[in-house]
Design an enzyme around this catalytic site. Structure first.
Site, PDB file in Angstrom:
ATOM      1  N   THR A  52      28.052 104.302   7.580  1.00  0.00           N
ATOM      2  CA  THR A  52      28.605 105.239   8.557  1.00  0.00           C
ATOM      3  C   THR A  52      27.687 105.261   9.784  1.00  0.00           C
ATOM      4  OG1 THR A  52      27.510 107.065   7.420  1.00  0.00           O
ATOM      5  CG2 THR A  52      29.811 106.640   6.828  1.00  0.00           C
ATOM      6  N   THR A  54      25.936 107.390  12.026  1.00  0.00           N
ATOM      7  CA  THR A  54      24.616 108.035  12.112  1.00  0.00           C
ATOM      8  C   THR A  54      23.689 107.533  11.017  1.00  0.00           C
ATOM      9  OG1 THR A  54      25.581 109.997  13.126  1.00  0.00           O
ATOM     10  CG2 THR A  54      23.407 110.263  12.122  1.00  0.00           C
ATOM     11  N   CYS A  55      24.228 107.357   9.839  1.00  0.00           N
ATOM     12  CA  CYS A  55      23.412 106.921   8.704  1.00  0.00           C
ATOM     13  C   CYS A  55      22.823 105.534   8.944  1.00  0.00           C
ATOM     14  CB  CYS A  55      24.245 106.912   7.428  1.00  0.00           C
ATOM     15  SG  CYS A  55      25.048 108.486   7.065  1.00  0.00           S
ATOM     16  N   SER A  56      23.620 104.622   9.487  1.00  0.00           N
ATOM     17  CA  SER A  56      23.177 103.249   9.702  1.00  0.00           C
ATOM     18  C   SER A  56      22.364 103.069  10.975  1.00  0.00           C
ATOM     19  CB  SER A  56      24.383 102.301   9.755  1.00  0.00           C
ATOM     20  OG  SER A  56      24.972 102.178   8.485  1.00  0.00           O
ATOM     21  N   VAL A  60      18.712 105.778   8.067  1.00  0.00           N
ATOM     22  CA  VAL A  60      18.006 104.778   7.267  1.00  0.00           C
ATOM     23  C   VAL A  60      16.943 104.042   8.089  1.00  0.00           C
ATOM     24  CG1 VAL A  60      18.232 102.667   5.893  1.00  0.00           C
ATOM     25  CG2 VAL A  60      19.887 104.524   5.609  1.00  0.00           C
TER      26      VAL A  60
END
Length: 168
Positions: A52, A54-56, A60
Protein backbone atom coordinates in the site's frame (compact mmCIF):
# COMPACT_ATOMS: atom_id res chain seq x y z
CA UNK A 1 -6.69 -2.79 23.82
CA UNK A 2 -3.06 -3.58 24.55
CA UNK A 3 -1.16 -0.97 26.54
CA UNK A 4 2.30 -0.27 27.94
CA UNK A 5 3.17 -2.92 30.52
CA UNK A 6 1.06 -5.65 28.89
CA UNK A 7 2.50 -8.91 27.62
CA UNK A 8 2.19 -9.56 23.89
CA UNK A 9 -0.71 -11.91 23.14
CA UNK A 10 -0.05 -15.54 22.36
CA UNK A 11 -0.33 -15.87 18.61
CA UNK A 12 1.37 -17.54 15.69
CA UNK A 13 2.50 -15.40 12.79
CA UNK A 14 3.89 -16.73 9.52
CA UNK A 15 7.18 -15.83 7.89
CA UNK A 16 8.19 -16.64 4.34
CA UNK A 17 11.71 -18.01 3.93
CA UNK A 18 13.36 -18.18 0.53
CA UNK A 19 16.52 -19.87 1.77
CA UNK A 20 16.70 -22.93 3.98
CA UNK A 21 18.71 -22.51 7.14
CA UNK A 22 18.60 -22.08 10.86
CA UNK A 23 15.96 -24.79 11.15
CA UNK A 24 13.65 -23.00 8.70
CA UNK A 25 12.40 -24.72 5.61
CA UNK A 26 11.51 -22.98 2.37
CA UNK A 27 8.11 -21.37 2.30
CA UNK A 28 5.97 -20.13 5.18
CA UNK A 29 7.15 -21.00 8.67
CA UNK A 30 5.27 -20.44 11.92
CA UNK A 31 6.60 -17.85 14.37
CA UNK A 32 5.33 -18.24 17.92
CA UNK A 33 5.20 -14.63 19.15
CA UNK A 34 5.84 -15.48 22.80
CA UNK A 35 8.87 -17.65 22.03
CA UNK A 36 10.29 -15.30 19.39
CA UNK A 37 10.09 -12.26 21.70
CA UNK A 38 11.39 -13.96 24.85
CA UNK A 39 14.57 -12.35 26.13
CA UNK A 40 14.77 -9.90 23.23
CA UNK A 41 14.11 -6.25 22.55
CA UNK A 42 11.87 -5.95 19.50
CA UNK A 43 10.97 -2.87 17.47
CA UNK A 44 7.57 -3.93 16.17
CA UNK A 45 5.48 -1.96 13.71
CA UNK A 46 2.25 -2.87 12.02
CA UNK A 47 0.72 -1.62 8.81
CA UNK A 48 -2.72 -1.93 7.18
CA UNK A 49 -1.39 -3.73 4.12
CA UNK A 50 1.58 -4.82 2.08
CA UNK A 51 2.29 -2.85 -1.08
CA UNK A 52 0.00 0.00 0.00
CA UNK A 53 1.26 3.55 -0.72
CA UNK A 54 2.24 4.89 2.73
CA UNK A 55 3.46 1.52 3.94
CA UNK A 56 5.74 0.97 0.93
CA UNK A 57 6.92 4.54 0.40
CA UNK A 58 7.49 5.62 4.01
CA UNK A 59 6.84 3.11 6.77
CA UNK A 60 8.97 0.09 5.81
CA UNK A 61 11.81 2.10 4.19
CA UNK A 62 12.30 4.10 7.40
CA UNK A 63 12.89 0.96 9.43
CA UNK A 64 15.16 -0.57 6.77
CA UNK A 65 17.25 2.61 6.65
CA UNK A 66 17.49 2.80 10.45
CA UNK A 67 18.17 -0.92 11.07
CA UNK A 68 21.79 -0.34 12.15
CA UNK A 69 20.77 2.50 14.47
CA UNK A 70 18.15 0.24 16.09
CA UNK A 71 20.82 -2.44 16.66
CA UNK A 72 23.13 0.19 18.18
CA UNK A 73 20.27 1.20 20.52
CA UNK A 74 19.98 -2.38 21.81
CA UNK A 75 17.16 -3.64 19.60
CA UNK A 76 17.62 -7.30 18.67
CA UNK A 77 15.05 -7.49 15.87
CA UNK A 78 12.67 -5.32 13.88
CA UNK A 79 9.31 -6.86 13.01
CA UNK A 80 6.81 -5.63 10.45
CA UNK A 81 3.32 -7.12 10.83
CA UNK A 82 0.49 -6.97 8.33
CA UNK A 83 -2.79 -8.79 7.78
CA UNK A 84 -1.59 -10.46 4.60
CA UNK A 85 -0.50 -14.00 3.82
CA UNK A 86 3.11 -15.10 4.12
CA UNK A 87 3.59 -15.27 0.34
CA UNK A 88 2.58 -11.61 -0.05
CA UNK A 89 4.82 -10.61 2.85
CA UNK A 90 7.69 -12.55 1.24
CA UNK A 91 7.19 -10.72 -2.06
CA UNK A 92 6.98 -7.40 -0.24
CA UNK A 93 10.19 -8.23 1.66
CA UNK A 94 11.98 -8.77 -1.67
CA UNK A 95 10.54 -5.52 -3.05
CA UNK A 96 11.57 -3.52 0.03
CA UNK A 97 14.98 -5.24 0.41
CA UNK A 98 14.37 -6.05 4.08
CA UNK A 99 16.55 -9.18 4.24
CA UNK A 100 18.65 -9.17 7.40
CA UNK A 101 17.07 -5.92 8.58
CA UNK A 102 13.31 -6.31 9.09
CA UNK A 103 11.36 -9.53 9.64
CA UNK A 104 8.19 -9.40 7.53
CA UNK A 105 5.57 -11.33 9.51
CA UNK A 106 2.14 -12.28 8.23
CA UNK A 107 -0.91 -12.05 10.51
CA UNK A 108 -3.01 -13.75 7.84
CA UNK A 109 -6.24 -14.13 9.78
CA UNK A 110 -5.74 -11.00 11.90
CA UNK A 111 -5.45 -13.09 15.08
CA UNK A 112 -2.66 -10.92 16.49
CA UNK A 113 -4.41 -7.68 15.48
CA UNK A 114 -7.63 -8.86 17.14
CA UNK A 115 -5.80 -10.02 20.29
CA UNK A 116 -4.15 -6.60 20.69
CA UNK A 117 -7.39 -4.74 19.96
CA UNK A 118 -5.59 -2.81 17.23
CA UNK A 119 -7.77 -3.65 14.26
CA UNK A 120 -8.85 -1.41 11.42
CA UNK A 121 -12.05 -2.26 9.56
CA UNK A 122 -11.57 -1.44 5.89
CA UNK A 123 -14.43 -3.63 4.70
CA UNK A 124 -16.10 -0.78 2.84
CA UNK A 125 -12.87 -0.15 0.94
CA UNK A 126 -12.49 -3.76 -0.19
CA UNK A 127 -9.70 -4.65 2.24
CA UNK A 128 -11.60 -6.34 5.07
CA UNK A 129 -10.35 -6.40 8.64
CA UNK A 130 -6.77 -5.15 8.89
CA UNK A 131 -4.27 -4.01 11.50
CA UNK A 132 -4.20 -0.42 12.61
CA UNK A 133 -0.94 1.41 11.91
CA UNK A 134 1.19 1.48 15.07
CA UNK A 135 4.63 0.80 16.50
CA UNK A 136 5.72 -0.63 19.80
CA UNK A 137 8.93 -1.32 21.62
CA UNK A 138 8.80 -4.76 23.20
CA UNK A 139 11.20 -5.92 25.91
CA UNK A 140 11.14 -9.61 26.83
CA UNK A 141 7.58 -9.95 25.54
CA UNK A 142 6.22 -6.86 27.34
CA UNK A 143 5.17 -3.60 25.72
CA UNK A 144 7.58 -0.83 26.77
CA UNK A 145 6.28 1.86 24.37
CA UNK A 146 3.22 2.05 22.13
CA UNK A 147 2.48 4.56 19.36
CA UNK A 148 -0.94 4.24 17.73
CA UNK A 149 -1.75 6.27 14.64
CA UNK A 150 -5.02 8.12 14.17
CA UNK A 151 -7.15 7.25 11.11
CA UNK A 152 -5.27 7.95 7.89
CA UNK A 153 -2.24 9.32 9.77
CA UNK A 154 1.49 8.56 9.70
CA UNK A 155 2.94 10.69 12.48
CA UNK A 156 3.96 8.57 15.49
CA UNK A 157 4.66 5.01 14.28
CA UNK A 158 7.64 5.96 12.11
CA UNK A 159 11.15 4.62 12.63
CA UNK A 160 12.46 7.90 14.05
CA UNK A 161 9.91 8.01 16.86
CA UNK A 162 10.45 4.39 17.91
CA UNK A 163 14.23 4.72 17.62
CA UNK A 164 14.18 7.69 20.01
CA UNK A 165 12.17 5.58 22.46
CA UNK A 166 14.63 2.69 22.11
CA UNK A 167 17.52 5.05 22.87
CA UNK A 168 15.66 6.66 25.78
Amino acid sequence: MIKVGDTLPSATLMEYSEVEGGGCSLGPNPVDVSQAAAGKTIALFAVPGAFTPTCSAKHVPGYVEQADAFKAAGVDEIWCLSVNDAFVMGAWARDQKTDGKVRMLADGDAAFAKATGLTLDLTGRGLGLRSNRYSMLVKDGKVAALNIEGPGKFEVSDAGTLLAQAKG
